[in-house]
Each structure stands twice: as structure tokens, then as C-alpha cells.
Design a protein around this motif. Structure first.
Motif, PDB file in Angstrom:
ATOM      1  N   ARG A 498      49.168  72.132  59.583  1.00 12.17           N
ATOM      2  CA  ARG A 498      50.142  71.042  59.654  1.00 12.17           C
ATOM      3  C   ARG A 498      50.052  70.279  60.978  1.00 12.17           C
ATOM      4  O   ARG A 498      49.669  70.825  62.009  1.00 12.17           O
ATOM      5  N   CYS A 499      50.437  69.009  60.883  1.00  9.49           N
ATOM      6  CA  CYS A 499      50.514  68.161  62.074  1.00  9.49           C
ATOM      7  C   CYS A 499      51.701  68.575  62.944  1.00  9.49           C
ATOM      8  O   CYS A 499      52.733  69.006  62.440  1.00  9.49           O
ATOM      9  N   GLN A 500      51.536  68.432  64.255  1.00 11.84           N
ATOM     10  CA  GLN A 500      52.646  68.605  65.190  1.00 11.84           C
ATOM     11  C   GLN A 500      52.959  67.305  65.925  1.00 11.84           C
ATOM     12  O   GLN A 500      54.063  67.139  66.443  1.00 11.84           O
ATOM     13  N   LYS A 501      52.016  66.411  65.969  1.00 13.66           N
ATOM     14  CA  LYS A 501      52.190  65.067  66.523  1.00 13.66           C
ATOM     15  C   LYS A 501      51.478  64.082  65.593  1.00 13.66           C
ATOM     16  O   LYS A 501      50.525  64.478  64.913  1.00 13.66           O
ATOM     17  N   PRO A 502      51.903  62.825  65.566  1.00  8.97           N
ATOM     18  CA  PRO A 502      53.133  62.267  66.151  1.00  8.97           C
ATOM     19  C   PRO A 502      54.375  62.799  65.446  1.00  8.97           C
ATOM     20  O   PRO A 502      54.265  63.465  64.405  1.00  8.97           O
ATOM     21  N   PHE A 503      55.522  62.452  65.993  1.00  9.93           N
ATOM     22  CA  PHE A 503      56.784  63.047  65.523  1.00  9.93           C
ATOM     23  C   PHE A 503      57.017  62.806  64.040  1.00  9.93           C
ATOM     24  O   PHE A 503      57.480  63.690  63.324  1.00  9.93           O
ATOM     25  N   PHE A 504      56.671  61.579  63.554  1.00 10.22           N
ATOM     26  CA  PHE A 504      57.004  61.253  62.163  1.00 10.22           C
ATOM     27  C   PHE A 504      56.124  62.016  61.154  1.00 10.22           C
ATOM     28  O   PHE A 504      56.394  62.003  59.956  1.00 10.22           O
ATOM     29  N   LEU A 505      55.068  62.718  61.650  1.00  9.44           N
ATOM     30  CA  LEU A 505      54.217  63.534  60.759  1.00  9.44           C
ATOM     31  C   LEU A 505      54.407  65.035  61.000  1.00  9.44           C
ATOM     32  O   LEU A 505      53.715  65.842  60.378  1.00  9.44           O
ATOM     33  N   LYS A 506      55.327  65.404  61.862  1.00  8.45           N
ATOM     34  CA  LYS A 506      55.509  66.800  62.240  1.00  8.45           C
ATOM     35  C   LYS A 506      55.749  67.686  61.013  1.00  8.45           C
ATOM     36  O   LYS A 506      56.547  67.353  60.143  1.00  8.45           O
ATOM     37  N   GLU A 507      54.964  68.779  60.933  1.00  8.79           N
ATOM     38  CA  GLU A 507      55.043  69.797  59.882  1.00  8.79           C
ATOM     39  C   GLU A 507      54.533  69.332  58.520  1.00  8.79           C
ATOM     40  O   GLU A 507      54.675  70.044  57.526  1.00  8.79           O
ATOM     41  N   ILE A 508      53.919  68.157  58.456  1.00 10.97           N
ATOM     42  CA  ILE A 508      53.297  67.714  57.204  1.00 10.97           C
ATOM     43  C   ILE A 508      51.865  68.272  57.155  1.00 10.97           C
ATOM     44  O   ILE A 508      51.119  68.149  58.138  1.00 10.97           O
ATOM     45  N   PRO A 509      51.468  68.892  56.022  1.00 12.62           N
ATOM     46  CA  PRO A 509      50.082  69.384  55.910  1.00 12.62           C
ATOM     47  C   PRO A 509      49.075  68.258  56.139  1.00 12.62           C
ATOM     48  O   PRO A 509      49.236  67.153  55.607  1.00 12.62           O
ATOM     49  N   ILE A 510      48.058  68.529  56.924  1.00 12.15           N
ATOM     50  CA  ILE A 510      47.078  67.497  57.289  1.00 12.15           C
ATOM     51  C   ILE A 510      46.448  66.870  56.054  1.00 12.15           C
ATOM     52  O   ILE A 510      46.246  65.650  55.999  1.00 12.15           O
ATOM     53  N   GLN A 511      46.149  67.667  55.049  1.00 14.19           N
ATOM     54  CA  GLN A 511      45.468  67.136  53.878  1.00 14.19           C
ATOM     55  C   GLN A 511      46.387  66.262  53.007  1.00 14.19           C
ATOM     56  O   GLN A 511      45.922  65.556  52.119  1.00 14.19           O
ATOM     57  N   ASP A 512      47.708  66.300  53.298  1.00 14.19           N
ATOM     58  CA  ASP A 512      48.652  65.477  52.539  1.00 14.19           C
ATOM     59  C   ASP A 512      48.990  64.175  53.243  1.00 14.19           C
ATOM     60  O   ASP A 512      49.722  63.328  52.676  1.00 14.19           O
ATOM     61  N   VAL A 513      48.514  63.973  54.468  1.00 12.95           N
ATOM     62  CA  VAL A 513      48.814  62.747  55.211  1.00 12.95           C
ATOM     63  C   VAL A 513      47.955  61.604  54.663  1.00 12.95           C
ATOM     64  O   VAL A 513      46.746  61.743  54.490  1.00 12.95           O
ATOM     65  N   ALA A 514      48.609  60.492  54.385  1.00 14.24           N
ATOM     66  CA  ALA A 514      47.885  59.317  53.892  1.00 14.24           C
ATOM     67  C   ALA A 514      46.971  58.771  54.980  1.00 14.24           C
ATOM     68  O   ALA A 514      47.315  58.812  56.177  1.00 14.24           O
ATOM     69  N   ILE A 515      45.821  58.250  54.593  1.00  7.91           N
ATOM     70  CA  ILE A 515      44.825  57.760  55.546  1.00  7.91           C
ATOM     71  C   ILE A 515      45.429  56.752  56.514  1.00  7.91           C
ATOM     72  O   ILE A 515      45.159  56.779  57.716  1.00  7.91           O
TER      73      ILE A 515
END
Length: 566
Positions: A498-515
Motif C-alpha cells: 500500500r501507498c503511504q504518500k501522498p496523503f490522498f493515496l494513503k493505505e490504498i493498494p498500489i495496484q489499485d491506484v489509477a495511472i
């Protein structure tokens, strides 16, 4: 033989234009040796034993246009500086004239060595002459009855320019670190060589070539880790070979193939874990064998040794098993054959013994069991520089490793399947970090300090099925977008880091973050900005930096702060 002896007294000039003296036993050229040959144009002295050429030796040959001196034993000290000047003034005359000693000038063209390099030990080095005594004794040694005694003289290299008639040389208790190519080849009458209690770690494969009269070779108390292929070939008269108190970790099956007359062989106190079947078969005259104080792994591959020692009760030092635990500290010669068993990992590990792979020995501070190398919880700051080639499972958990250096060490681990780096201090992974690990299936980087991973860092891990990247403070900026795509595409088990930075992506799995959410503000670096661990032109192993013979014109930049040897 000296050239004046060879030519004889020449009272009248000779009209000779070419003279070939190749393939003789000439060892020295006296002043004015060719004074009667004023018409000489071609002189060849190849493949002799020439170590000294005295000043003015060639002064009476005004027409000389070709001089050949290759394959000799030229000693490039202060007394040969004149020849360097002479050849520089006649570049086309004496090509291929090479120094053979001292060691640091071996192989250099005489004409290319700078004058300051031609030095002699001591402030008042006496000019040599071509008489029997001039070549008889190095200044630090004593000589009598064809025995050269250099014991405890602080020597750092093997003396050159010894008389060809020597039968024994004693070099024990010095600081010699290597035995160079052909170190003793010219001394055909040698019967005994003692180089014990030095610091030898490097021996050229042909160091003892041609010594058919040698009966005793004493090398104990050094730092030898491997016997070069063919080192003892041709030593048909050898009766005594002492290799004890070294760090030898493996022996090729044909190491002793020419030693039919060997009576005593000592391998006591080395690092041998196994020996290949048939190693001692050529030793038809062996009477005493010392194998104790070696960490023998008594698996199925050592069964042959127990059988051999029961049939040939020559092992008198009491060699014992080190592992497995059920056989630990038992004498090998007294264990029944059926006790020597292999698990799958032991079988895989020890069948490499005859090939003599480097570092079969377990790395310092690590524990080895079968093909598992466990270096966990040892406060290591870096991955050990040498790992056994048989390793399939490498455990480096709970250490202080902060940088994964691209040293190429993993290229030497073709069988590695599992690599554990959990709970270290790793902050970044570069794209060449894991080069060579094509067989790794599981990689754990759990609980580190990784904020970014350079694109392509996992490209070479073609067999990877599980990667643990959890508990790392990933900064999901534009430079980590590739990892999201990679995780989605590969569909390997990852635990959803999961992402820890930036704040608005905190704890979101990296593979689920939109490009489009992997963004940068323009001030963020695109890859790991590590301080250079090794200058570009150099090679580094732990805290040793090697930059020799790289054509450097200035000190290299990016030197590691913890360097101990340069």
C-alpha cells in the motif's frame, strides 16, 4: 653458463653477421662479451636463463639491427636500467624484451619501465658480475651446499636470480603473499621447497612446472583457499606434500594425479567439507594421510572415504565428521557405510565437490544446513560478498542492510529459489539489484524503509511467483506508476502493498491506484539517488576498492566513505 664461456676467447674479430643462441642454458652476459663480433647484425638469445646483462655487453656491435631476448629471466633492478635506455634509443632492435622479476614488473617491456622503477635493495647495491658466486645468494639470504636459506627475513616476494644448481630453498616465516608463474621453473635440480608460515593466498597454476626432481613441497601455515588446476602436475618425484593449516575448501578430483610416489600428504586443519571419490586413487605409494580438523559433511558422498580408510588405514590424525548432528565428532574411518546418507539438499550440494566451486565454505556469521544459508539476525550492514554456489535458500532477515549493492554477486547463484530480506533498513531498490536471479520464486522485502523502486527492478526475476512488499513507506508518485502496472500484469502473490504518500493515496493498494493519480510536483527524483558505493572505473568488494590498470588520470570520484583498502 655465461656467454663468454660459450663463445670462448676471441682474440681476433670475427666476420659473423648473424648468430642464433636460442634454447641454450645461458644465464649471464658479461661486459664486452661480443667485442669480437663487430659485424654482427642479428643476435638471438631467446629461451635461455639470462637474468643479468652487464653494462657495455652490446657496446661492440655497431651494426646490430635485430636483438631478441624473449623467454628469459631478466631481473629488472638498478643494474639493468642501462638496458632500458639502450633499447629506448633503438626501438626496432630489441622488441619483446620483458622483465621477469621483481614480481611487480613481471611481464613489462624493459624499454617501457621508467628509470625510477629500476631499484636495488640497500643503499650500496654492488654491481653484479658473471661469476659463479654472483648469482649464488640474494642479499637477505645465506647460501651453502646449493641450499638457499631465506628464513624469517621479512621477504614479500620470492627471490629471483638464484643459481640454477640449487637443490633446496627455505622461505618459511616471511610475508610472501603469492607464488607467481614460473617462480621455480628454471631451477631444475630443486629437491625441496619450503614456503611455510607465510601469507600466500594466490598460486599460479604453473608455479612448480618442470620440477621433476622435487621430493618435498612444504606449504603449510598460509592462506591458500583453492589449489589451482594442474598445480602439482608433473611432480613425479614428490614424496612429501604439506598443505595443512590453510583455508582450502575444495579439491578437484585430479589434483594429485601425477603424485604416484607421494608418501605423506597433510590436509590437516583446512576448510574441507567434502572430497571427491577417487581423489587419493593416484597415490600408489601413500603411507600417511592427515585429514583431521576439517568440517566434513558425512553424507552419502563421503561414504567412499570411509571405505577407503578402512581398506587403507593410513589416516593417522583422527579425521571426524562435523555434520550431520547424528554423526558429529565420530571418526570417519569407524562409521559403518550405511550411516552415510543424503537428503535431497545434501545430495545437490556435495555433488559439486569435484568441480571446486568457490566458497563451498559457509560465509562468516552465517549458518548453513544443506542448501540453506541463514545469515539472519547478525547485524550485517551488507550482503556477504561470497555465497556458496549451491545456495537455494538465502535468509538475511533482521539485519542492518540499508543498500542492496549491484555487485553482481547474484549472478553466481544460479540455483537460488528463495531470498528473504525481511526487517532490514533498505530504502530503495535499483533496477540492477537482482540481476542474475532468474530462478528465484519467492522474494521478501517485508518491513523495510522502501519508498521507491526503480522501473525494471524485477524484470530479471522471470520465475518469481511471490513477492512480499508489505510494511514499506511507499511514495506513490509518478515514478512508482510502473509498479502498479507490473503488479496488475504479473498477477503474482504480493499481499497488496500500500501507498503511504501522498496523503490522498494513503493505505490504498498500489495496484489499485489509477495511472493518473501517480503524480509528481516536479521536484521529485525519478530513481534511487544513492551515494555512489563504487567508482565507475573500479570494482569493489566489501570495503576494498580496486582501480589498478584502468588508465586513470585522476583519483576516481565517488569513493565509499568506509573504504579500508584502495
Amino acid at each position: 653458463m655465461f656467454v663468454e664461456q660459450f663463445l670462448g676467447a676471441q682474440s681476433q674479430p670475427c666476420r659473423v653477421s648473424a648468430w642464433q643462441l636460442d634454447n641454450n642454458h645461458i644465464s649471464c652476459i658479461e661486459d664486452g662479451a661480443f667485442r669480437a663480433l663487430r659485424d654482427l647484425e642479428i643476435l638471438t638469445l631467446n629461451n635461455n636463463n639470462i637474468s643479468r646483462i652487464l653494462v657495455t655487453s652490446f657496446n661492440h656491435m655497431p651494426k646490430i639491427r635485430t636483438l631478441r631476448l624473449h623467454s628469459n629471466h631478466l631481473y629488472c633492478d638498478c643494474h639493468l636500467a642501462w638496458l632500458s635506455d639502450w633499447l629506448r634509443q633503438r626501438r626496432t632492435v630489441g622488441q619483446f624484451t620483458l622483465c621477469m622479476a621483481p614480481v611487480h614488473l613481471r611481464g613489462f617491456n624493459v624499454a617501457d619501465v621508467q628509470k625510477k622503477e629500476y631499484v636495488c635493495p640497500g643503499p650500496h647495491a654492488e654491481a653484479p658480475s658473471c661469476n659463479a658466486n654472483s648469482l649464488s645468494c640474494p642479499s637477505a639470504c645465506t647460501c651453502s651446499n646449493n641450499i638457499v636459506d631465506c628464513r624469517g627475513k621479512g621477504l614479500t616476494e620470492i627471490p629471483a636470480n638464484l643459481p640454477e644448481s640449487i637443490v633446496e630453498i627455505r622461505l618459511e616465516q616471511n610475508a610472501i603473499k603469492s607464488i607467481p608463474a614460473g617462480a621455480f621453473t628454471q631451477y631444475k635440480k630443486l629437491k625441496r621447497i619450503d614456503i611455510s608460515k607465510n601469507q600466500i593466498s594466490d598460486i599460479a597454476p604453473d608455479a612448480f612446472q618442470g620440477l621433476k626432481s622435487l621430493t618435498s613441497l612444504v606449504l603449510y601455515g598460509n592462506k591458500i583457499t583453492e589449489i589451482p588446476k594442474g598445480l602439482f602436475d608433473g611432480l613425479v618425484s614428490l614424496q612429501l606434500l604439506l598443505l595443512n593449516a590453510n583455508k582450502i575448501n575444495c579439491l578437484r578430483v585430479n589434483t594429485f594425479q601425477d603424485l604416484q610416489n607421494l608418501n605423506l600428504l597433510s590436509l590437516y586443519d583446512n576448510k574441507l567439507q567434502t572430497v571427491s571419490k577417487g581423489l587419493f586413487a593416484p597415490l600408489q605409494s601413500i603411507q600417511t594421510l592427515h585429514l583431521a580438523q576439517n568440517p566434513f559433511v558425512c553424507d552419502c558422498h563421503l561414504k567412499w572415504l570411509a571405505d577407503y580408510l578402512q581398506d587403507n588405514p593410513i589416516e593417522t590424525s583422527g579425521a571426524r565428521c562435523s555434520s550431520p548432528r547424528r554423526l558429529a565428532n565420530k571418526r570417519i574411518s569407524q562409521i559403518k557405510s550405511k550411516k552415510f546418507r543424503c537428503s535431497g539438499s545434501e545430495d545437490y550440494r556435495n555433488r559439486f565437490g569435484s568441480e571446486c566451486f568457490m566458497d563451498l565454505v559457509c560465509p562468516e556469521k552465517c549458518r548453513c544446513e544443506g542448501t540453506i544459508v541463514d545469515c539472519s539476525n547478525q547485524k550485517l550492514a551488507r550482503i556477504p560478498s561470497h555465497l556458496p554456489e549451491y545456495t537455494t535458500d538465502l535468509r538475511l532477515n533482521d539485519n542492518d542492510i540499508s543498500v542492496l549493492e549491484a555487485t553482481g554477486i547474484f549472478k553466481k547463484l544460479p540455483n537460488l529459489r528463495k531470498m528473504m530480506l525481511r526487517s532490514n533498513l533498505i530504502s530503495c531498490v535499483n533496477n540492477d539489484t537482482f540481476t542474475g536471479l532468474s530462478s528465484v520464486r519467492l522474494l521478501s522485502l517485508y518491513d523495510n524503509r522502501i519508498t521507491t523502486i526503480t522501473p525494471g527492478a524485477f524484470t530479471t526475476l522471470v520465475s518469481l511467483s511471490t513477492i512480499n512488499l508489505l510494511s514499506n513507506p511507499f511514495n506513490c508518485n509518478c515514478h512508482l506508476a510502473w509498479l502498479g502496472r507490473w503488479l496488475r500484469k504479473r498477477r503474482i502473490v504480493s499481499g497488496n502493498p500500500r501507498c503511504q504518500k501522498p496523503f490522498f493515496l494513503k493505505e490504498i493498494p498500489i495496484q489499485d491506484v489509477a495511472i493518473q493519480d501517480f503524480t509528481c510536483d516536479g521536484n521529485e527524483e525519478s530513481s534511487c539517488q544513492l551515494s555512489p558505493r563504487c567508482p565507475e572505473q573500479c570494482t569493489c568488494v566489501e570495503t576494498v576498492v580496486r582501480c589498478s590498470n584502468r588508465g586513470l588520470r585522476a583519483l576516481p570520484k565517488g569513493m565509499p566513505k568506509d573504504v579500508t583498502e584502495l
